[in-house]
Each structure stands twice: as structure tokens, then as C-alpha cells.
Design an enzyme around this catalytic site. Structure first.
Site, PDB file in Angstrom:
ATOM      1  N   ARG A 259      15.343  -9.517 -66.910  1.00 53.97           N
ATOM      2  CA  ARG A 259      15.488  -8.202 -66.198  1.00 53.97           C
ATOM      3  C   ARG A 259      16.651  -8.383 -65.095  1.00 53.97           C
ATOM      4  NH1 ARG A 259      13.092  -6.690 -61.534  1.00 53.97           N
ATOM      5  NH2 ARG A 259      12.357  -8.367 -60.557  1.00 53.97           N
TER       6      ARG A 259
ATOM      7  N   ARG B  18      19.458  -3.134 -56.731  1.00 53.24           N
ATOM      8  CA  ARG B  18      18.910  -2.427 -55.380  1.00 53.24           C
ATOM      9  C   ARG B  18      19.739  -1.226 -54.960  1.00 53.24           C
ATOM     10  NH1 ARG B  18      17.942  -6.859 -51.549  1.00 53.24           N
ATOM     11  NH2 ARG B  18      16.304  -7.533 -52.668  1.00 53.24           N
TER      12      ARG B  18
ATOM     13  N   GLU C 217      27.899 -27.775 -56.335  1.00 49.61           N
ATOM     14  CA  GLU C 217      26.570 -28.088 -56.992  1.00 49.61           C
ATOM     15  C   GLU C 217      27.228 -27.866 -58.330  1.00 49.61           C
ATOM     16  OE1 GLU C 217      23.074 -26.067 -55.784  1.00 49.61           O
ATOM     17  OE2 GLU C 217      22.705 -25.694 -57.879  1.00 49.61           O
TER      18      GLU C 217
ATOM     19  N   TYR D 223       9.479 -24.308 -63.937  1.00 46.39           N
ATOM     20  CA  TYR D 223      10.101 -23.935 -62.572  1.00 46.39           C
ATOM     21  C   TYR D 223       9.185 -23.220 -61.803  1.00 46.39           C
ATOM     22  CZ  TYR D 223      13.316 -22.588 -59.196  1.00 46.39           C
ATOM     23  OH  TYR D 223      14.057 -22.530 -57.950  1.00 46.39           O
TER      24      TYR D 223
HETATM   25  P1  FAD Z   1       9.220 -32.847 -56.630  1.00 54.83           P
HETATM   26  O1  FAD Z   1       9.891 -32.183 -55.263  1.00 54.83           O
HETATM   27  O2  FAD Z   1      10.203 -33.054 -57.641  1.00 54.83           O
HETATM   28  O3  FAD Z   1       8.534 -34.073 -56.285  1.00 54.83           O
HETATM   29  C1  FAD Z   1       7.938 -34.918 -57.202  1.00 54.83           C
HETATM   30  C2  FAD Z   1       8.239 -36.255 -56.682  1.00 54.83           C
HETATM   31  O4  FAD Z   1       7.330 -37.345 -57.378  1.00 54.83           O
HETATM   32  C3  FAD Z   1       9.713 -36.790 -56.463  1.00 54.83           C
HETATM   33  O5  FAD Z   1       9.460 -37.302 -54.974  1.00 54.83           O
HETATM   34  C4  FAD Z   1       9.717 -37.999 -57.326  1.00 54.83           C
HETATM   35  O6  FAD Z   1      10.399 -39.081 -56.733  1.00 54.83           O
HETATM   36  C5  FAD Z   1       8.373 -38.487 -57.354  1.00 54.83           C
HETATM   37  N1  FAD Z   1       8.183 -39.294 -58.745  1.00 54.83           N
HETATM   38  C6  FAD Z   1       8.230 -38.804 -59.976  1.00 54.83           C
HETATM   39  N2  FAD Z   1       7.867 -39.842 -60.985  1.00 54.83           N
HETATM   40  C7  FAD Z   1       7.282 -40.842 -60.229  1.00 54.83           C
HETATM   41  C8  FAD Z   1       6.969 -42.161 -60.435  1.00 54.83           C
HETATM   42  N3  FAD Z   1       6.648 -42.403 -61.739  1.00 54.83           N
HETATM   43  N4  FAD Z   1       6.421 -43.003 -59.437  1.00 54.83           N
HETATM   44  C9  FAD Z   1       6.570 -42.401 -58.461  1.00 54.83           C
HETATM   45  N5  FAD Z   1       7.100 -41.371 -57.747  1.00 54.83           N
HETATM   46  C10 FAD Z   1       7.475 -40.663 -58.667  1.00 54.83           C
HETATM   47  N6  FAD Z   1      12.033 -23.268 -54.444  1.00 54.83           N
HETATM   48  C11 FAD Z   1      11.906 -22.218 -53.547  1.00 54.83           C
HETATM   49  O7  FAD Z   1      10.838 -21.783 -53.028  1.00 54.83           O
HETATM   50  N7  FAD Z   1      13.005 -21.869 -52.552  1.00 54.83           N
HETATM   51  C12 FAD Z   1      14.229 -22.283 -53.044  1.00 54.83           C
HETATM   52  O8  FAD Z   1      15.242 -21.900 -52.723  1.00 54.83           O
HETATM   53  C13 FAD Z   1      14.325 -23.366 -54.004  1.00 54.83           C
HETATM   54  N8  FAD Z   1      15.527 -23.983 -54.401  1.00 54.83           N
HETATM   55  C14 FAD Z   1      15.486 -24.832 -55.453  1.00 54.83           C
HETATM   56  C15 FAD Z   1      16.716 -25.326 -55.680  1.00 54.83           C
HETATM   57  C16 FAD Z   1      16.730 -26.373 -56.816  1.00 54.83           C
HETATM   58  C17 FAD Z   1      18.261 -26.804 -57.308  1.00 54.83           C
HETATM   59  C18 FAD Z   1      15.614 -26.738 -57.551  1.00 54.83           C
HETATM   60  C19 FAD Z   1      15.470 -27.716 -58.691  1.00 54.83           C
HETATM   61  C20 FAD Z   1      14.295 -26.286 -57.389  1.00 54.83           C
HETATM   62  C21 FAD Z   1      14.225 -25.360 -56.115  1.00 54.83           C
HETATM   63  N9  FAD Z   1      13.059 -24.742 -55.666  1.00 54.83           N
HETATM   64  C22 FAD Z   1      13.094 -23.729 -54.659  1.00 54.83           C
HETATM   65  C23 FAD Z   1      11.737 -25.265 -56.365  1.00 54.83           C
HETATM   66  C24 FAD Z   1      11.054 -26.373 -55.478  1.00 54.83           C
HETATM   67  O9  FAD Z   1      11.866 -27.505 -55.418  1.00 54.83           O
HETATM   68  C25 FAD Z   1       9.737 -26.735 -55.907  1.00 54.83           C
HETATM   69  O10 FAD Z   1       8.833 -25.840 -56.025  1.00 54.83           O
HETATM   70  C26 FAD Z   1       8.961 -28.180 -55.251  1.00 54.83           C
HETATM   71  O11 FAD Z   1       9.992 -28.862 -54.769  1.00 54.83           O
HETATM   72  C27 FAD Z   1       8.166 -28.824 -56.347  1.00 54.83           C
HETATM   73  O12 FAD Z   1       7.492 -29.913 -55.674  1.00 54.83           O
HETATM   74  P2  FAD Z   1       6.723 -30.959 -56.564  1.00 54.83           P
HETATM   75  O13 FAD Z   1       6.301 -31.855 -55.722  1.00 54.83           O
HETATM   76  O14 FAD Z   1       6.216 -30.593 -57.695  1.00 54.83           O
HETATM   77  O15 FAD Z   1       8.039 -31.852 -57.099  1.00 54.83           O
HETATM   78  N1  UDP Z   2      22.893 -16.003 -62.125  1.00 54.79           N
HETATM   79  C1  UDP Z   2      24.013 -15.436 -62.526  1.00 54.79           C
HETATM   80  N2  UDP Z   2      24.826 -15.131 -61.515  1.00 54.79           N
HETATM   81  C2  UDP Z   2      24.696 -15.596 -60.147  1.00 54.79           C
HETATM   82  C3  UDP Z   2      23.448 -16.029 -59.771  1.00 54.79           C
HETATM   83  C4  UDP Z   2      22.596 -16.275 -60.778  1.00 54.79           C
HETATM   84  O1  UDP Z   2      24.214 -15.285 -63.722  1.00 54.79           O
HETATM   85  O2  UDP Z   2      25.451 -15.449 -59.157  1.00 54.79           O
HETATM   86  C5  UDP Z   2      21.767 -16.329 -63.188  1.00 54.79           C
HETATM   87  C6  UDP Z   2      21.899 -17.617 -63.706  1.00 54.79           C
HETATM   88  O3  UDP Z   2      21.580 -17.175 -65.387  1.00 54.79           O
HETATM   89  C7  UDP Z   2      20.920 -18.449 -63.255  1.00 54.79           C
HETATM   90  C8  UDP Z   2      19.835 -17.394 -62.919  1.00 54.79           C
HETATM   91  O4  UDP Z   2      20.367 -16.222 -62.575  1.00 54.79           O
HETATM   92  O5  UDP Z   2      20.492 -19.371 -63.870  1.00 54.79           O
HETATM   93  C9  UDP Z   2      18.865 -17.719 -61.522  1.00 54.79           C
HETATM   94  O6  UDP Z   2      19.511 -18.000 -60.676  1.00 54.79           O
HETATM   95  P1  UDP Z   2      19.396 -18.003 -59.046  1.00 54.79           P
HETATM   96  O7  UDP Z   2      20.419 -18.455 -58.306  1.00 54.79           O
HETATM   97  O8  UDP Z   2      18.298 -16.835 -58.714  1.00 54.79           O
HETATM   98  O9  UDP Z   2      18.151 -19.292 -59.259  1.00 54.79           O
HETATM   99  P2  UDP Z   2      18.310 -20.758 -59.207  1.00 54.79           P
HETATM  100  O10 UDP Z   2      19.493 -21.223 -60.188  1.00 54.79           O
HETATM  101  O11 UDP Z   2      18.622 -21.138 -57.827  1.00 54.79           O
HETATM  102  O12 UDP Z   2      16.911 -21.274 -59.620  1.00 54.79           O
END
Ligand code: FAD
Ligand code: UDP
Length: 370
Positions: A173, A177, A301, A349
Site C-alpha cells: 500500500r 494523508r 547513502e 526487517y
Molecule cells: P544489529 O543492530 O545488527 O546487531 C547485531 C550485532 O551482532 C551487530 O553489532 C553485529 O556486529 C553482531 N554480530 C553479528 N554476528 C556476530 C558474530 N558472529 N560474532 C559477534 N558479533 C556478531 N528502526 C527504527 O525503529 N527506526 C529507524 O529509523 C530505523 N532505521 C534503520 C535504517 C537502516 C538503514 C536499517 C538497516 C535499519 C533501521 N532500523 C530502524 C531497524 C533497526 O536497525 C533494528 O531494529 C535494530 O538495530 C536491530 O537490532 P539487532 O540487535 O537485531 O541487530
Molecule cells: N520509497 C520510495 N520513495 C521514497 C521513499 C521510500 O519509493 O522517497 C519506497 C522504497 O521502495 C523503499 C520503501 O519505500 O524501499 C521504504 O522506504 P523507507 O524510507 O520508508 O524505509 P527504509 O528504507 O528506511 O527502511
């Protein structure tokens, strides 16, 4: 025979840190091993000239889960940051998420009924099609103006494939808004810990023994001997030496730049939605914290193909990978003294609030059983 630690926790991200905090509170002895040179996983922030730089991608806490919100607020204070990214397409700026400000910028409409009528007109052409791919699905949901300006280029960069070759389920979806409100999230609570995420992780891991630069998979035999139980938060396929094959990911590459200006783009996040610009967004970190420093740090990024050695950021939840995951889950279920949790072990995710909630639940379940 009792071992030195009750729990060996592999990974010091939010999942591992919350689990460690709960276990510590229940009197359990934990050892955390972390392969990076710092704790915190992907929420880690690096201090550059007094600015908290979200090194592994911008992180904004948003949740409607009161338990999780109260839990994190019991450790740190949150600021009032509200995510309001902008989209830049061919030199023009638009507000996100799609709301009355965006519709005004796109079509010059002023009222919700004008905006709805315009959207219906745009979608009407595609109403009858049965979407076979992401492009068709998105056109059916939002029509050409929104799709070609904001979705096609960004999504193709993010996933490294043509939108016509991506499955339609990626876009279930597109939220619209019909009020003038640029808040990206619908959740009740939102913000960023004052001083970044490190103080939160540090408090969670207070008085817990942590060994940095220690890859569990390379020291498995000696580490397994130390604890009665293991919580593994790394990649589930790697735990099993990828014996059934590798799970696929999309990766990201960040170019961080420290600039001698106090304000580069006037907003924390600007998405670049056209395909020709190689990065998907520029983040200016000081705006997460209402920073008043004299300089600034920005991060471009870039989406990247994943290969071992790079950071696994986004799981590719298509049919092939989900089948493989189901097989790994069967292997995991046979590991009676190993718990699996977090975004990498669950190959999902998960936003931070989901991660925290699941870690709290797992700790509670563990404590009932032991
Ligand atoms: P991680 O943070 O990945 O931690 C796993 C840890 O395990 C790492 O430090 C790694 O080095 C370690 N590890 C892995 N394998 C081993 C090994 N073999 N030995 C020792 N250590 C190891 N969530 C939000 O709510 N808001 C946001 O705005 C948001 N933005 C995000 C943007 C991006 C680009 C991404 C990818 C995710 C985002 N998230 C966001 C999601 C958020 O990052 C996750 O929910 C959270 O960090 C997950 O925590 P975790 O402990 O599961 O994983
Ligand atoms: N997206 C898009 N245009 C934008 C922002 C997001 O098409 O300007 C789409 C894109 O497919 C992306 C998804 O929405 O993978 C989720 O993006 P968002 O920024 O909400 O989440 P994040 O990538 O930070 O997890």
C-alpha cells in the site's frame, strides 16, 4: 556441570543489549561478544566534532507500544525530533509522506476533495489491471505523477533491479494523508535519545561483561564452553556455516563528509528519488538533535549489492530466500541450548520497537522456564 556464565550473548545490538539487561536484572551472569570494535549494532553513533553521526543509517525511534516506550525512557531521555523527510526530484523539493503539502506542490490543489479527485483521475487508468510486478502495483495504487517522481527511481536504486522485475508484494500500500502534516510516522511516540543512541546501549549493558572484536564464529569452541546457554543475534545461515546456502541481502554504503558550514541542507533527511542520482538520500545528522555546532556532517547513502564481508542491511524476503529461511529455522529449532533473536537471526526487517519487544518477550519466556 555449571559453567562460568548463564548466557553467552552473541551481538551487542539492541536485541542482545535488551536481553542482557533483563537477564542481569534477574541475577543471571552474561557475557556479550561483539565482532565490531564498538557496542550497539546498527544504532551506534560516532561522535564527529560533537555531532552524533548515525554511522549505519539514520535511526529514529517511533512506536505506539507503550511498554517499549516506557522501557527505553527509563534509561534515557528522548528529544522531540519528528521525522519529516523531503523528496528531491530533478531539483524540485516535495514534502513526504504523501500529504496535502505534496499534493499542493504536485498539482496546485488546496483542499482534500480536490486532492482525492486528482488522485482518482491518476489511478483510474490503471484500475482494471491485475498487477504482475511492482511497477504495475504502484501505478494502480497511486498513478503516474507520484510513481514516476517518487517511487520508481528510488525503489530501483534501493533494490538494484527494474521495477518491472520486482515482485508486486514489496508495495502493498502507499499511505496517503489528506491533511497538511509532514510527520513521516503515524505512531504515538517518536524521538531520538538526547546525545544519540550510545547512552541507551551503554546503560543497557552497564555491569555486563563485553568482549569487543570477538567473532563468535571464529572462537566457537572456546566460547561455547563458557556458558550454559547462548543467544545468537548474528546471521542465522552463518551460524550453520551456510550449509544449506546463503541468504541474500541488500547492502548500503555510506559516504560521510564533515563540512565547514553550519547548515548544509536545512533538514535531517532528503531523499533523492530520481534514478540518475546514485545515492538514495543525504542525511545531515545535526538536525536529529537540533545541533548548533559550527560545522556539519552529512552522509550520502548508496544502495549496494551484498557479498560476505559487507554489512547485511535488508533481507531479501522473496520466495527463494523465505524457503531457505524455513529450512534454517528447522535446524535452529534443534539447537536446544541456543536462542536465536534479532533482525539477522530472524532474517526479518524489524523496527527498533519490534526488536525491543521481541527481546523483552524472549527474556521473559526464558526466565519463566529457568
Ligand atoms: P544489529 O543492530 O545488527 O546487531 C547485531 C550485532 O551482532 C551487530 O553489532 C553485529 O556486529 C553482531 N554480530 C553479528 N554476528 C556476530 C558474530 N558472529 N560474532 C559477534 N558479533 C556478531 N528502526 C527504527 O525503529 N527506526 C529507524 O529509523 C530505523 N532505521 C534503520 C535504517 C537502516 C538503514 C536499517 C538497516 C535499519 C533501521 N532500523 C530502524 C531497524 C533497526 O536497525 C533494528 O531494529 C535494530 O538495530 C536491530 O537490532 P539487532 O540487535 O537485531 O541487530
Ligand atoms: N520509497 C520510495 N520513495 C521514497 C521513499 C521510500 O519509493 O522517497 C519506497 C522504497 O521502495 C523503499 C520503501 O519505500 O524501499 C521504504 O522506504 P523507507 O524510507 O520508508 O524505509 P527504509 O528504507 O528506511 O527502511
Amino acid at each position: 556441570m555449571r559453567k562460568e556464565y548463564d548466557y553467552l550473548i552473541v551481538g551487542s545490538g539492541l536485541f542482545g543489549a535488551v536481553f542482557a539487561e533483563q537477564m542481569k536484572g534477574a541475577g543471571k551472569k552474561c557475557l556479550v561478544v561483539e565482532k565490531r570494535e564498538h557496542v550497539g549494532g546498527n544504532v551506534y553513533c560516532e561522535d564527529i566534532a560533537g555531532i552524533q553521526v548515525h554511522k549505519y543509517g539514520a535511526h529514529i525511534m517511533h512506536t505506539s507500544n507503550k511498554t517499549v516506550w516506557e522501557y527505553v525512557n527509563s534509561f534515557v531521555e528522548f528529544n522531540r525530533y519528528t521525522n519529516s523527510p523531503l523528496a528531491c526530484y530533478k531539483g524540485e523539493l516535495y514534502n513526504l509522506p504523501f500529504n496535502m503539502n505534496t499534493f499542493k506542490q504536485l498539482w496546485g490543489v488546496m483542499t482534500p476533495s480536490e486532492a482525492k479527485a486528482k488522485l482518482e483521475e491518476q489511478r483510474g487508468i490503471y484500475a482494471e489491471i491485475e498487477p504482475a510486478n511492482l511497477e504495475e502495483q504502484a501505478l494502480k495504487l497511486c498513478g503516474e505523477d507520484i510513481y514516476f517522481r517518487f517511487i520508481k527511481g528510488y525503489t530501483e536504486k534501493q533494490w538494484g533491479r527494474e521495477a518491472t522485475k520486482l515482485p508486486s508484494f514489496i508495495i502493498k500500500r502507499v499511505p496517503f494523508r489528506f491533511i497538511y502534516d509532514n510527520n513521516y510516522f503515524n505512531d504515538i511516540y517518536q524521538g531520538i535519545p538526547i546525545g544519540g543512541f550510545n547512552p541507551l546501549i551503554d546503560k543497557l549493558l552497564q555491569e555486563v561483561e563485553v568482549r569487543l572484536k570477538t567473532d563468535y564464529l571464529q572462537h566457537r569452541n572456546e566460547l561455547d564452553r563458557l556458558a550454559n546457554k547462548i543467544l545468537f543475534t548474528g546471521c542465522v545461515d552463518e551460524f550453520f556455516d551456510c550449509c544449506l546456502g546463503r541468504l541474500e541481502y541488500r547492502s548500503l554504503r555510506f559516504e560521510h563528509e564533515h563540512l565547514q558550514t553550519d547548515n548544509y541542507q536545512g533538514n535531517a533527511v532528503i531523499n533523492y528519488t530520481e534514478r540518475e542520482v546514485p545515492y538514495t538520500r543525504i542525511v545531515e545528522h545535526k538536525h536529529f538533535d537540533f545541533g548548533t555546532q559550527r560545522t556539519t556532517v552529512i552522509s550520502r547513502e548508496y544502495p549496494d549489492d551484498y557479498s560476505p564481508g559487507k554489512e547485511p542491511y535488508y533481507p531479501v524476503n522473496d520466495e527463494v530466500n523465505m524457503k531457505l529461511l524455513a529450512q534454517y529455522k528447522q535446524l535452529a529449532a534443534q539447537q536446544l541450548s541456543v536462542l536465536f533473536g534479532g533482525r539477522l537471526a530472524q532474517y526479518a526487517y524489524m523496527d527498533m520497537d519490534d526488536t525491543i519487544e521481541l527481546a523483552l518477550n524472549l527474556a521473559e519466556k526464558e526466565l519463566i522456564h529457568c
